[in-house]
Design an enzyme around this catalytic site. Sequence first.
Site, PDB file in Angstrom:
ATOM      1  N   HIS A  88       0.811  -1.216   0.000  1.00 43.33           N
ATOM      2  CA  HIS A  88       0.000   0.000   0.000  1.00 43.33           C
ATOM      3  C   HIS A  88       0.848   1.271   0.000  1.00 43.33           C
ATOM      4  CE1 HIS A  88      -3.325  -2.780   0.598  1.00 43.33           C
ATOM      5  NE2 HIS A  88      -4.008  -1.845   0.008  1.00 43.33           N
ATOM      6  N   HIS A  90       5.029 -14.468   6.451  1.00 44.27           N
ATOM      7  CA  HIS A  90       5.587 -13.382   7.255  1.00 44.27           C
ATOM      8  C   HIS A  90       4.610 -12.910   8.326  1.00 44.27           C
ATOM      9  CE1 HIS A  90       7.261  -9.561   8.509  1.00 44.27           C
ATOM     10  NE2 HIS A  90       8.416 -10.016   8.064  1.00 44.27           N
ATOM     11  N   GLU A 138       4.767 -13.015  12.330  1.00 45.82           N
ATOM     12  CA  GLU A 138       4.347 -11.785  13.016  1.00 45.82           C
ATOM     13  C   GLU A 138       2.843 -11.566  13.076  1.00 45.82           C
ATOM     14  OE1 GLU A 138       6.561  -8.496  11.360  1.00 45.82           O
ATOM     15  OE2 GLU A 138       8.455  -9.530  11.709  1.00 45.82           O
ATOM     16  N   HIS A 149      14.278 -14.690   8.177  1.00 44.69           N
ATOM     17  CA  HIS A 149      13.163 -15.366   8.862  1.00 44.69           C
ATOM     18  C   HIS A 149      13.233 -16.883   8.685  1.00 44.69           C
ATOM     19  CE1 HIS A 149      11.154 -11.845  10.265  1.00 44.69           C
ATOM     20  NE2 HIS A 149      10.985 -11.347   9.057  1.00 44.69           N
TER      21      HIS A 149
HETATM   22 CO    CO Z   1      10.257  -9.450   8.672  1.00 46.95          CO
END
Ligand code: CO
Length: 293
Positions: A122, A179, A209, A241
Amino acid sequence: MMKVSRFWIGAAVLTMVVFASAALASGHGDARPMKKGILLVAFGSSEASAQVSFANIDKRVKEAYPGIPVRWAYTSYIIREKLAKQGQLLDSPEVALAKMQDEKFTHVAVQSLHTIGGAEYHDLRRTVGAFKMMGGFERVILGYPLMSTQEDMQRIVAAIIKTIPKERQKDEAVVLMGHGTHHPSNAFYAALMFQLQLKDPNIFVGTVEGYPDVGLIQELMLKKEIKKAYLMPFMSVAGDHAKNDMAGAEDDSWMSILTKAGIECVPVLKGTAEYDEFVDIWVSHIDGPLSHF
Ligand code: CO
């Protein structure tokens, strides 16, 4: 006599100035020759292994759209800073678009290489919107990220099922690590898990997350008495990650948590952008903007 000729000279000069400025104005707008370009925009990664993913995307895009120049930008400021310290200069989307304007591109397809339409996507929409308002390009259009339409969802389900390691047995789980985000688009992950499980009930989607977290995935697996799981990143690159939060040796990695819960874990360190099955979905999203040029 003297006065008249001065008047006519003045009038002629004024006319020349008006025509010249009109010509300049049209040269800046409609009269420019069409020059198409593609700008690929990723979150970015400072991991050397991620370059495999990005090189693969670059190759597939150039094969699909021969003759159209391809440029790159990273949305992550932190990653760009980190790379700059190593002597590798990467542009932000703003700088990349400004450079393309300087190079007289008229039509630009900006393709998001994000997985979902979250915060980074966005932000990119706003940047593209600003360039649209400034009018430096005749057209500048942003393509959807990987997981956007229902058709994308079905293609992703098929791509995941196709890229699962062949040796995996049906009673063994596959755990994808997305993610995750605070952005409302986080709902895509649970929606993906629902659609995956209609095809294969032992495939799970968790996030680092967001929701669902690893605790919930562990609970679901223990309920099904699953003994072994393949851990795969559901991110374009197998970066930090995947290496640390998924497969790392620390106590809070998914590998450690699930192993402690009695589930044998096999990590697969490969990002989605390393598989053509996923890359082709991103690449096909460039068709949308290009069809308007
Ligand atoms: Co990250």
